[in-house]
Motif scaffolding. Sequence first.
Motif, PDB file in Angstrom:
ATOM      1  N   PRO A  20      -3.706   6.387  -8.192  1.00 12.58           N
ATOM      2  CA  PRO A  20      -4.719   5.399  -7.795  1.00 12.58           C
ATOM      3  C   PRO A  20      -5.056   4.432  -8.933  1.00 12.58           C
ATOM      4  N   GLU A  21      -4.996   4.882 -10.155  1.00 10.47           N
ATOM      5  CA  GLU A  21      -5.309   3.999 -11.284  1.00 10.47           C
ATOM      6  C   GLU A  21      -4.232   2.950 -11.553  1.00 10.47           C
ATOM      7  N   ASP A  22      -3.116   3.028 -10.849  1.00 12.58           N
ATOM      8  CA  ASP A  22      -2.098   1.982 -10.931  1.00 12.58           C
ATOM      9  C   ASP A  22      -2.427   0.805 -10.015  1.00 12.58           C
ATOM     10  N   THR A  23      -3.454   0.941  -9.203  1.00  9.61           N
ATOM     11  CA  THR A  23      -3.855  -0.138  -8.299  1.00  9.61           C
ATOM     12  C   THR A  23      -4.253  -1.375  -9.092  1.00  9.61           C
TER      13      THR A  23
ATOM     14  N   LEU B 177       0.848  -1.188   0.000  1.00 10.32           N
ATOM     15  CA  LEU B 177       0.000   0.000   0.000  1.00 10.32           C
ATOM     16  C   LEU B 177       0.887   1.242   0.000  1.00 10.32           C
TER      17      LEU B 177
ATOM     18  N   ARG C 174      -0.463  -6.286 -15.368  1.00 13.07           N
ATOM     19  CA  ARG C 174      -1.289  -5.974 -14.209  1.00 13.07           C
ATOM     20  C   ARG C 174      -2.763  -6.189 -14.535  1.00 13.07           C
TER      21      ARG C 174
ATOM     22  N   GLN D  68       0.001  -7.676  -4.986  1.00 11.34           N
ATOM     23  CA  GLN D  68      -0.967  -6.578  -4.961  1.00 11.34           C
ATOM     24  C   GLN D  68      -0.267  -5.242  -4.763  1.00 11.34           C
ATOM     25  N   VAL D  69      -0.634  -4.284  -5.596  1.00  8.83           N
ATOM     26  CA  VAL D  69      -0.196  -2.900  -5.439  1.00  8.83           C
ATOM     27  C   VAL D  69      -1.448  -2.045  -5.269  1.00  8.83           C
ATOM     28  N   THR D  70      -1.518  -1.337  -4.160  1.00  8.88           N
ATOM     29  CA  THR D  70      -2.663  -0.470  -3.887  1.00  8.88           C
ATOM     30  C   THR D  70      -2.162   0.949  -3.667  1.00  8.88           C
ATOM     31  N   VAL D  71      -2.693   1.871  -4.453  1.00  5.33           N
ATOM     32  CA  VAL D  71      -2.315   3.277  -4.345  1.00  5.33           C
ATOM     33  C   VAL D  71      -3.528   4.040  -3.828  1.00  5.33           C
ATOM     34  N   SER D  72      -3.432   4.487  -2.591  1.00  7.85           N
ATOM     35  CA  SER D  72      -4.583   5.124  -1.949  1.00  7.85           C
ATOM     36  C   SER D  72      -4.119   6.012  -0.805  1.00  7.85           C
TER      37      SER D  72
ATOM     38  N   ALA E   2      -6.458  -4.986 -12.859  1.00  8.83           N
ATOM     39  CA  ALA E   2      -7.274  -4.278 -11.887  1.00  8.83           C
ATOM     40  C   ALA E   2      -8.624  -4.979 -11.762  1.00  8.83           C
TER      41      ALA E   2
END
Length: 121
Positions: free
Chosen positions: A87-90, A11, A38, A116-120, A40
Amino acid sequence: QVQLVESGGGLVQPGGSLRLSCAASGRIFSIYAMGWYRQAPGKQRELVATITSGGSTYYTDSVKGRFTISRDNAENTVYLQMNSLKPEDTAVYYCNADLSSNPLASARNYWGQGTQVTVSS
């Protein structure tokens, strides 16, 4: 038997950075192209970046200038440095490799299990 094992996901806040690693192990004679994909939620898996054994790279337009793919041929490892994350890279990021297990075998395509990659914020 060949395995691709990813690490480095997590994260991160928008604008932050992460570095993904993918190590190939097992019976490996030669690794040709390696890459990152990736997926999503609710979307198809998409190509992010690739790198040939000679170091030629390709990036999808949405990550150009922000992501850098590299590889260590001696360690059978590919990396993805991700900067200025949005965020759109999540997504779940998957490692991919074309490799052969012996001098007489044709190359086969292998996938990692994903990270998992979460951008938030």
